[in-house]
Motif scaffolding. Structure first.
Motif, PDB file in Angstrom:
ATOM      1  N   ASP A 194      11.217  45.488  28.768  1.00 39.56           N
ATOM      2  CA  ASP A 194      11.238  46.733  29.550  1.00 39.56           C
ATOM      3  C   ASP A 194      10.681  46.522  30.956  1.00 39.56           C
ATOM      4  OD1 ASP A 194      12.368  48.143  27.452  1.00 39.56           O
ATOM      5  OD2 ASP A 194      10.466  48.947  26.740  1.00 39.56           O
ATOM      6  N   ALA A 195       9.609  45.718  31.078  1.00 35.17           N
ATOM      7  CA  ALA A 195       9.012  45.463  32.399  1.00 35.17           C
ATOM      8  C   ALA A 195       9.997  44.731  33.311  1.00 35.17           C
ATOM      9  CB  ALA A 195       7.724  44.656  32.245  1.00 35.17           C
ATOM     10  N   ILE A 196      10.720  43.770  32.771  1.00 34.40           N
ATOM     11  CA  ILE A 196      11.710  43.030  33.565  1.00 34.40           C
ATOM     12  C   ILE A 196      12.848  43.952  33.973  1.00 34.40           C
ATOM     13  CG2 ILE A 196      13.450  41.190  33.456  1.00 34.40           C
ATOM     14  CD1 ILE A 196      11.397  39.647  31.666  1.00 34.40           C
ATOM     15  N   ILE A 197      13.306  44.784  33.066  1.00 35.24           N
ATOM     16  CA  ILE A 197      14.373  45.746  33.386  1.00 35.24           C
ATOM     17  C   ILE A 197      13.929  46.669  34.515  1.00 35.24           C
ATOM     18  CG2 ILE A 197      15.687  47.721  32.504  1.00 35.24           C
ATOM     19  CD1 ILE A 197      15.689  46.233  29.757  1.00 35.24           C
ATOM     20  N   ASN A 198      12.697  47.158  34.467  1.00 39.29           N
ATOM     21  CA  ASN A 198      12.183  48.035  35.539  1.00 39.29           C
ATOM     22  C   ASN A 198      12.131  47.309  36.870  1.00 39.29           C
ATOM     23  OD1 ASN A 198      11.904  50.312  33.968  1.00 39.29           O
ATOM     24  ND2 ASN A 198       9.811  49.845  33.374  1.00 39.29           N
ATOM     25  N   ASP A 199      11.653  46.062  36.876  1.00 41.71           N
ATOM     26  CA  ASP A 199      11.647  45.271  38.116  1.00 41.71           C
ATOM     27  C   ASP A 199      13.048  45.149  38.685  1.00 41.71           C
ATOM     28  OD1 ASP A 199       8.947  44.730  38.296  1.00 41.71           O
ATOM     29  OD2 ASP A 199       9.099  42.663  37.559  1.00 41.71           O
ATOM     30  N   ILE A 200      14.006  44.809  37.839  1.00 39.72           N
ATOM     31  CA  ILE A 200      15.390  44.616  38.294  1.00 39.72           C
ATOM     32  C   ILE A 200      15.963  45.924  38.835  1.00 39.72           C
ATOM     33  CG2 ILE A 200      17.736  44.092  37.514  1.00 39.72           C
ATOM     34  CD1 ILE A 200      16.453  41.877  35.746  1.00 39.72           C
ATOM     35  N   LYS A 201      15.666  47.024  38.175  1.00 43.05           N
ATOM     36  CA  LYS A 201      16.149  48.328  38.667  1.00 43.05           C
ATOM     37  C   LYS A 201      15.552  48.662  40.030  1.00 43.05           C
ATOM     38  CE  LYS A 201      17.248  50.569  34.311  1.00 43.05           C
ATOM     39  NZ  LYS A 201      16.869  51.595  33.329  1.00 43.05           N
ATOM     40  N   ASN A 202      14.273  48.294  40.240  1.00 42.63           N
ATOM     41  CA  ASN A 202      13.583  48.634  41.484  1.00 42.63           C
ATOM     42  C   ASN A 202      13.851  47.676  42.636  1.00 42.63           C
ATOM     43  OD1 ASN A 202      12.318  50.957  40.507  1.00 42.63           O
ATOM     44  ND2 ASN A 202      10.724  49.753  39.533  1.00 42.63           N
ATOM     45  N   LYS A 203      13.968  46.372  42.363  1.00 42.02           N
ATOM     46  CA  LYS A 203      14.129  45.417  43.462  1.00 42.02           C
ATOM     47  C   LYS A 203      15.266  44.422  43.288  1.00 42.02           C
ATOM     48  CE  LYS A 203      10.156  42.977  41.778  1.00 42.02           C
ATOM     49  NZ  LYS A 203       8.866  42.446  41.840  1.00 42.02           N
ATOM     50  N   GLY A 204      15.974  44.479  42.174  1.00 43.17           N
ATOM     51  CA  GLY A 204      17.130  43.601  41.964  1.00 43.17           C
ATOM     52  C   GLY A 204      16.811  42.315  41.223  1.00 43.17           C
ATOM     53  N   PHE A 205      15.519  42.006  41.051  1.00 46.10           N
ATOM     54  CA  PHE A 205      15.106  40.779  40.384  1.00 46.10           C
ATOM     55  C   PHE A 205      13.708  40.966  39.805  1.00 46.10           C
ATOM     56  CE2 PHE A 205      13.298  40.583  44.579  1.00 46.10           C
ATOM     57  CZ  PHE A 205      12.101  39.893  44.447  1.00 46.10           C
ATOM     58  N   SER A 206      13.302  39.994  38.993  1.00 46.83           N
ATOM     59  CA  SER A 206      11.946  39.965  38.468  1.00 46.83           C
ATOM     60  C   SER A 206      11.444  38.533  38.542  1.00 46.83           C
ATOM     61  CB  SER A 206      11.938  40.453  37.007  1.00 46.83           C
ATOM     62  OG  SER A 206      10.610  40.519  36.516  1.00 46.83           O
ATOM     63  N   ILE A 207      10.147  38.369  38.626  1.00 51.23           N
ATOM     64  CA  ILE A 207       9.530  37.048  38.700  1.00 51.23           C
ATOM     65  C   ILE A 207       8.558  36.880  37.536  1.00 51.23           C
ATOM     66  CG2 ILE A 207       7.960  35.541  40.017  1.00 51.23           C
ATOM     67  CD1 ILE A 207      10.629  35.817  41.424  1.00 51.23           C
ATOM     68  N   ILE A 208       8.614  35.735  36.897  1.00 50.30           N
ATOM     69  CA  ILE A 208       7.589  35.348  35.933  1.00 50.30           C
ATOM     70  C   ILE A 208       6.852  34.166  36.540  1.00 50.30           C
ATOM     71  CG2 ILE A 208       7.077  34.416  33.645  1.00 50.30           C
ATOM     72  CD1 ILE A 208       9.570  35.857  32.619  1.00 50.30           C
ATOM     73  N   GLU A 209       5.568  34.381  36.824  1.00 48.42           N
ATOM     74  CA  GLU A 209       4.746  33.320  37.409  1.00 48.42           C
ATOM     75  C   GLU A 209       4.247  32.407  36.300  1.00 48.42           C
ATOM     76  OE1 GLU A 209       1.809  35.658  39.522  1.00 48.42           O
ATOM     77  OE2 GLU A 209       2.993  35.476  41.380  1.00 48.42           O
ATOM     78  N   MET A 210       4.438  31.093  36.486  1.00 48.90           N
ATOM     79  CA  MET A 210       4.078  30.125  35.468  1.00 48.90           C
ATOM     80  C   MET A 210       2.847  29.300  35.866  1.00 48.90           C
ATOM     81  SD  MET A 210       6.609  30.730  33.392  1.00 48.90           S
ATOM     82  CE  MET A 210       7.317  29.465  32.412  1.00 48.90           C
ATOM     83  N   GLU A 211       2.889  28.645  37.029  1.00 47.17           N
ATOM     84  CA  GLU A 211       1.796  27.768  37.446  1.00 47.17           C
ATOM     85  C   GLU A 211       1.569  27.847  38.951  1.00 47.17           C
ATOM     86  OE1 GLU A 211       1.858  23.707  35.293  1.00 47.17           O
ATOM     87  OE2 GLU A 211       3.957  24.319  35.452  1.00 47.17           O
ATOM     88  N   ASN A 212       0.295  27.869  39.349  1.00 48.45           N
ATOM     89  CA  ASN A 212      -0.126  27.779  40.754  1.00 48.45           C
ATOM     90  C   ASN A 212       0.522  28.814  41.663  1.00 48.45           C
ATOM     91  OD1 ASN A 212      -1.808  25.454  40.280  1.00 48.45           O
ATOM     92  ND2 ASN A 212       0.063  24.258  40.150  1.00 48.45           N
ATOM     93  N   CYS A 213       0.652  30.034  41.153  1.00 41.40           N
ATOM     94  CA  CYS A 213       1.303  31.092  41.923  1.00 41.40           C
ATOM     95  C   CYS A 213       0.331  32.041  42.609  1.00 41.40           C
ATOM     96  CB  CYS A 213       2.239  31.887  41.015  1.00 41.40           C
ATOM     97  SG  CYS A 213       3.641  30.908  40.412  1.00 41.40           S
ATOM     98  N   ASP A 214      -0.981  31.824  42.402  1.00 45.70           N
ATOM     99  CA  ASP A 214      -1.935  32.703  43.082  1.00 45.70           C
ATOM    100  C   ASP A 214      -3.029  31.903  43.735  1.00 45.70           C
ATOM    101  OD1 ASP A 214      -2.333  32.211  40.334  1.00 45.70           O
ATOM    102  OD2 ASP A 214      -3.785  33.784  40.140  1.00 45.70           O
TER     103      ASP A 214
END
Length: 87
Positions: free
Chosen positions: A67-87
Motif C-alpha cells: 500500500d505504501a508503494i502504491i501511494n508513492d506511485i500515485k503521488n509522484k510516479g515512483f517509489s524508492i526503497i533505500e538499501m545501503e548508504n542512503c542517508d
C-alpha cells in the motif's frame, strides 16, 4: 498493483556506494523516465553523488506493491526503497 524493480548503485562523494531500488508501475519501461525518477530522488539528498545512468540502474524483477508503494506511485510516479548508504 505489480511494479518493476530497478536495482541501482550510485557512488557518493565520500566514496560510499549507495544501493536503492526504484519501483515503477510494471507497464512503464521507458528507461529515461526511470532514470529521471532516480535523479529526482538523488537531488533530494544533502550530499552529492555521481550521475545516475543505465550502467548503474538495471531492471531486476517484478513484484506485488505494498500500500505504501502504491501511494508513492500515485503521488509522484515512483517509489524508492533505500538499501545501503542512503542517508
Amino acid at each position: 498493483m505489480k511494479v518493476s524493480v530497478w536495482d541501482t548503485y550510485v557512488k557518493r562523494e565520500n566514496g560510499k556506494l549507495m544501493h536503492f531500488d526504484i519501483l515503477v508501475p510494471n507497464k512503464l519501461n521507458d528507461e529515461q523516465i526511470i532514470l529521471n525518477f532516480g535523479t529526482t530522488y538523488l537531488e533530494s539528498k544533502t550530499f552529492k553523488t555521481e550521475r545516475i545512468s543505465s550502467k548503474i540502474c538495471k531492471f531486476c524483477h517484478i513484484e506485488q506493491a505494498t500500500d505504501a508503494i502504491i501511494n508513492d506511485i500515485k503521488n509522484k510516479g515512483f517509489s524508492i526503497i533505500e538499501m545501503e548508504n542512503c542517508d
